[in-house]
Design a protein around this motif. Structure first.
Motif, short mmCIF file in Angstrom:
data_model
loop_
_atom_site.label_atom_id
_atom_site.label_comp_id
_atom_site.label_asym_id
_atom_site.label_seq_id
_atom_site.Cartn_x
_atom_site.Cartn_y
_atom_site.Cartn_z
N PRO A 425 1.15 -1.16 0.13
CA PRO A 425 0.30 0.01 0.39
C PRO A 425 0.99 1.44 0.42
N LEU A 426 0.32 2.20 -0.39
CA LEU A 426 1.54 3.60 -0.77
C LEU A 426 1.19 4.40 0.71
N ASN A 427 0.50 4.32 1.61
CA ASN A 427 0.50 4.34 2.71
C ASN A 427 1.70 4.01 3.85
N ALA A 428 1.95 4.69 4.82
CA ALA A 428 3.92 4.28 5.38
C ALA A 428 2.78 3.14 6.43
N THR A 429 1.61 3.97 6.96
CA THR A 429 1.04 3.32 7.71
C THR A 429 0.67 1.79 7.85
N SER A 430 -0.20 2.04 6.93
CA SER A 430 -0.25 0.31 5.94
C SER A 430 0.52 -0.24 6.02
N ARG A 431 1.73 0.04 5.34
CA ARG A 431 2.72 -0.71 5.27
C ARG A 431 3.80 -1.38 6.64
N ILE A 432 3.86 -0.41 7.05
CA ILE A 432 4.36 -1.20 8.22
C ILE A 432 3.61 -1.96 9.00
N TYR A 433 2.16 -1.89 8.94
CA TYR A 433 1.04 -3.04 9.41
C TYR A 433 1.37 -4.27 9.00
N ASN A 434 1.57 -3.83 7.61
CA ASN A 434 1.29 -5.52 6.44
C ASN A 434 2.95 -6.51 7.20
N ARG A 435 3.63 -5.66 7.84
CA ARG A 435 4.69 -6.26 7.84
C ARG A 435 4.98 -7.18 8.90
N MET A 436 3.32 -7.04 9.42
CA MET A 436 3.46 -7.68 11.08
C MET A 436 2.76 -9.19 10.22
N LEU A 437 2.34 -8.90 9.15
CA LEU A 437 1.72 -10.16 8.77
C LEU A 437 2.25 -11.18 7.47
N GLY A 438 2.50 -10.39 6.67
CA GLY A 438 2.67 -10.60 5.54
C GLY A 438 4.28 -10.67 4.82
N PRO A 439 4.65 -9.74 3.89
CA PRO A 439 6.02 -9.37 3.76
C PRO A 439 7.46 -8.96 4.22
N LYS A 440 8.06 -8.92 4.20
CA LYS A 440 9.46 -7.78 4.88
C LYS A 440 9.33 -6.48 4.80
N VAL A 441 8.78 -6.26 3.44
CA VAL A 441 8.73 -4.93 3.04
C VAL A 441 7.50 -4.29 3.06
N GLY A 442 6.16 -5.02 3.31
CA GLY A 442 4.71 -5.01 3.00
C GLY A 442 4.28 -5.36 2.21
N GLY A 443 4.57 -6.03 0.73
CA GLY A 443 3.67 -6.27 -0.11
C GLY A 443 4.81 -5.73 -1.68
N ILE A 444 4.45 -6.41 -2.33
CA ILE A 444 4.96 -6.21 -3.81
C ILE A 444 5.24 -5.01 -3.94
N GLY A 445 6.84 -4.55 -4.29
CA GLY A 445 7.25 -3.15 -4.17
C GLY A 445 7.10 -2.42 -3.21
N GLY A 446 7.67 -2.79 -2.22
CA GLY A 446 7.87 -1.98 -0.89
C GLY A 446 8.55 -1.63 -0.82
N ALA A 447 9.63 -1.90 -0.79
CA ALA A 447 11.31 -1.35 -0.83
C ALA A 447 11.09 -0.06 -1.92
N SER A 448 10.82 -0.17 -3.09
CA SER A 448 10.70 1.33 -3.78
C SER A 448 9.63 2.03 -3.47
N VAL A 449 7.75 1.82 -2.72
CA VAL A 449 7.73 3.37 -2.17
C VAL A 449 8.32 3.26 -1.13
N ASP A 450 8.96 2.59 -0.04
CA ASP A 450 10.02 3.41 0.96
C ASP A 450 10.66 3.84 1.01
N ARG A 451 11.47 3.51 -0.08
CA ARG A 451 12.61 5.09 -0.94
C ARG A 451 11.88 5.83 -1.67
N LYS A 452 11.09 5.89 -2.05
CA LYS A 452 9.80 7.57 -2.38
C LYS A 452 9.30 7.92 -1.22
N PHE A 453 8.93 7.11 -0.16
CA PHE A 453 8.99 8.14 0.51
C PHE A 453 9.44 8.63 1.80
N ILE A 454 10.82 8.01 1.99
CA ILE A 454 11.60 8.61 2.32
C ILE A 454 12.26 9.97 1.88
#
Length: 716
Positions: A425-454
């Motif tokens: 998800p594009l929302n940073a809070t949702s990505r962090i929440y998904n890490r507890m249940l799903g992939p390490k980066v919160g889903g497919i393309g999570g690393a790229s979205v994190d870089r854009k956010f930072i």
């Protein structure tokens, strides 16, 4: 004299043997030898400033690259008793392949592409453009050349369609017709479709056009004021510009950034053209926007659109109209049209679609607000022009959305791509929440979205300025990341504490400006490059000592193990041993030199390959492997930290297949540097705002993350 010689050569190259002779080296001045085809390409590019010589050289190149694939060979037929005469047929594909490769290796593609946009001399420009385009048509029969051309902005961004709109000189219409003919053939070969192909309107195109028509277009009004301020200054209206800056509360440094043609909004390539793009411009708006280049009509139908006649939602005195229903008709070309339909010039078609205006447009309330004026009134505002400009950008999106955020006038607009359920998800809070249940980066393309956010939230935190008049030419962090090191015009390298901002040390390495320096990873050794085309290896600490001096204009360490130094002197690369300072290997080959003005040789991440002057070298054998095509005169290129790509100016090449992967217009004429992880590119320089603009790029798709303001003589 030269023209007559070229005309004789033009007759002689009709035979394959004479064509192959052009690939051989000929002696030049200063005991330099170069292939004859390279001399012809230089003459065609305009080295002698003689249009007649240019045309003669282009005719020779055309005869070499546009010949038939199959031709009769020069062998002798033999008579055998009891049999017929045997005809020796020679397939000319081998000869053509050698000529295609010879023109490409000697940077013929770049020279011919430059000639497509030539405008001087005005009396011969159209003829030269037609001949250059014909030569490119012949080259495009090569699969390698065709693959490279398909990735260039000239074809992807529709720049060649703009060249086809009108001739350089109106009296040269006949030459322009030839140019358009060859340009259409070139587009058909490179892109696989003709520019005048009849494209039927699909339901998907109609759906997208309806979404664009219903979208509310808004933009940042302050950006428009910045453009107006810049325009007033360019016209010499300094007082009006100052008054606008004062009343609108604009910042002092309000020079608008360079708008890169990554996604053109006025034209498109033929394989992307469709009725959904052309219908965004209404008949009335197009009449007032005569200065804006139109989109080449490739549609095969009749259509009209009333959405572009609506007032912009940013205008407080306007009311956006409601677009009527879109109707799709099947009929013949000579069918009668209703008054609400506006015919558009183009070839005959089996389909047409249109929109009807809302019947409320004729109401007294609408007329009282001034939306309908008399025939002699001028009903066009700057707000309408900007809104229509942004609407055409919105029409080029692959997946347009109805609700758009405020668009920028400085950056190309692009609607977000649809995301699947497994995408991060594009929302940073949702990505962090998904890490507890799903992939390490919160889903497919999570690393790229994190870089854009930072990196999109980078802000200046502290500024450092030189205390004296020495200025700042280059800077870098220290090995322990506790200090900022920068070089000055007086040959000093100073250390500034990142915490206190105070100068802690100063070392004098030379009496000339220091253009660049690099610190060793594990010991106090500096590689310093001077402005007078010299360099040296220095040790610093309690005592500054010069260990070695070189004549190379730029030196740097090897990447994996810093046991070697590579230096660059014009087109030559020299590899030295760090411990002894002796030269180990010299890399230079005159026949493959690209002569980049800012050539800088560099190692690949494994220290097995070297890129020098656009040529890839093998360190173990000391031989050249491949020469990459040249499309600029300055930047020689760097390796991607992943080791699979090479970035030369705005072109990204695959190191495995030597194919051109894509072009990034934002990297044009820029110096780039990667972060330690290799997933972020820092870009400085550019054609317009040199040394004043910094960009952060995401290497997987090379998208811009941020454009911070960096003033000269200041480190952030």
């Amino acid at each position: 004299m030269i023209k007559n010689v070229l005309d004789v050569i033009n007759v002689l190259v009709a035979t394959p043997k004479s064509q192959l002779a052009l690939l051989e080296s000929v002696p030049m001045y200063n005991n330099i030898s170069t292939p004859a085809i390279s001399v012809l390409i230089g003459l065609a590019e305009g080295e002698l400033q003689d249009p007649e010589v240019q045309k003669s050289a282009l005719n020779i190149i055309i005869n070499c690259v546009c010949g038939p694939v199959e031709r009769l060979g020069g062998g002798l037929g033999r008579f055998v008793a009891g049999s017929k005469k045997r005809i020796n047929l020679k397939v000319g594909e081998d000869v053509l392949s050698k000529m295609w490769n010879g023109v490409r290796v000697n940077n013929g593609i770049m020279a011919l592409l430059k000639l497509l946009s030539i405008k001087t001399p005005i009396t011969d420009a159209d003829c030269i453009r037609a001949l250059a385009c014909k030569a490119l048509v012949g080259l495009s029969r090569s699969e390698t050349v065709r693959q490279i051309m398909s990735k260039l902005p000239l074809f992807n961004n529709g720049q060649i369609q703009l060249l086809m709109k009108e001739p350089v000189l109106q009296d040269k219409q006949q030459e322009h017709v030839k140019f358009c003919k060859y340009a259409n053939e070139l587009l058909e070969r490179v892109l696989g479709k003709k520019s005048s192909a009849n494209l039927d309107a699909s339901l998907e195109d109609i759906r997208r056009a309806d979404i664009v028509a219903q979208s509310r277009i808004t933009f940042q009004e302050k950006e428009l004021l910045q453009l107006i301020h810049s325009h007033l200054q360019s016209k010499g209206l300094a007082e009006a510009a100052a008054a606008l800056q004062r009343e609108a509360n604009l910042p002092r440094s309000i020079t608008p950034p360079n708008v890169l043609p990554a996604q053109p909004c006025v034209f498109s390539s033929p394989h992307l053209a469709s009725p959904r793009i052309s219908r965004q411009i209404s008949h009335s708006a197009a009449a007032h926007l005569s200065g804006t280049p139109d989109i080449p009509s490739t549609s095969s139908g009749y259509y009209s659109n009333s959405s572009s006649q609506r007032e912009s939602p940013t205008n407080p005195g306007s009311t956006p109209g409601t677009p009527g229903p879109i109707r799709f008709h099947i009929g013949r070309h000579n069918q009668q049209f209703s008054p609400g339909l506006v015919p558009v010039r183009g070839s005959a078609s089996k389909s047409r679609f249109s929109t009807e205006k809302d019947c409320s447009i004729n109401s007294p309330v609408w007329r009282s607000k001034g939306h309908l004026k008399g025939q002699g009134d001028y009903d066009m505002t700057l707000d309408k022009i900007v809104t229509e400009y942004l609407r055409k950008q919105h029409a080029l999106c692959r997946n347009p959305v109805t609700t758009c955020p405020p668009m920028s006038l400085f950056k190309p607009h692009r609607c977000p791509e649809p995301r699947g359920r497994r995408m991060a998800p594009l929302n940073a809070t949702s990505r962090i929440y998904n890490r507890m249940l799903g992939p390490k980066v919160g889903g497919i393309g999570g690393a790229s979205v994190d870089r854009k956010f930072i990196y999109s939230r980078f802000r200046p935190c502290q500024s450092y300025r030189n205390s004296d008049d020495g200025g700042m030419l280059c800077c870098s962090f220290s090995r322990d990341e506790q200090y900022l090191m920068y070089g000055t015009f007086w040959g000093d390298i100073k250390l500034v504490s990142l915490q206190s901002g105070e100068e802690t040390a100063s070392y004098n390495f030379h009496q000339v400006p220091i253009e660049d320096f690099q610190q060793a990873k594990d010991h106090d050794v500096l590689l310093v490059s001077y402005a007078d085309n010299g360099s040296g290896v220095w040790t610093y600490g309690d005592v500054v000592e010069n260990k070695y001096s070189f004549e190379d204009s730029h030196i740097e360490f090897s990447k994996l193990i810093q046991d070697r130094i590579i230096g660059t002197k014009e087109e030559t690369a020299n590899i030295y041993d760090v411990s002894t300072g002796q030269r180990i290997l010299k890399l230079f080959e005159a026949n493959k030199a690209n002569n980049y003005r800012e050539n800088r040789a560099t190692f690949n991440p494994t220290d097995e390959l070297v890129l020098n002057d656009g040529v890839l070298w093998d360190i173990r054998s000391g031989k050249s492997i491949h020469k990459f095509d040249k499309f600029n005169d300055n930047i020689s290129g760097v390796f991607h930290p992943m080791g699979l790509e090479i970035i030369i100016n705005s072109e990204v090449w695959d190191i495995r297949s030597y194919h051109l992967l894509h072009t990034v217009p934002a990297l044009n004429q820029c110096q780039i540097r990667f972060n330690n992880r290799g997933d972020i590119i820092y870009v400085t320089g550019g054609e317009v705002l040199r040394s004043a603009v910094g960009q952060l790029k995401d290497p997987p798709d090379y998208q811009e993350l941020m454009r911070p303001r960096i003033t000269e003589s200041t480190a952030l």
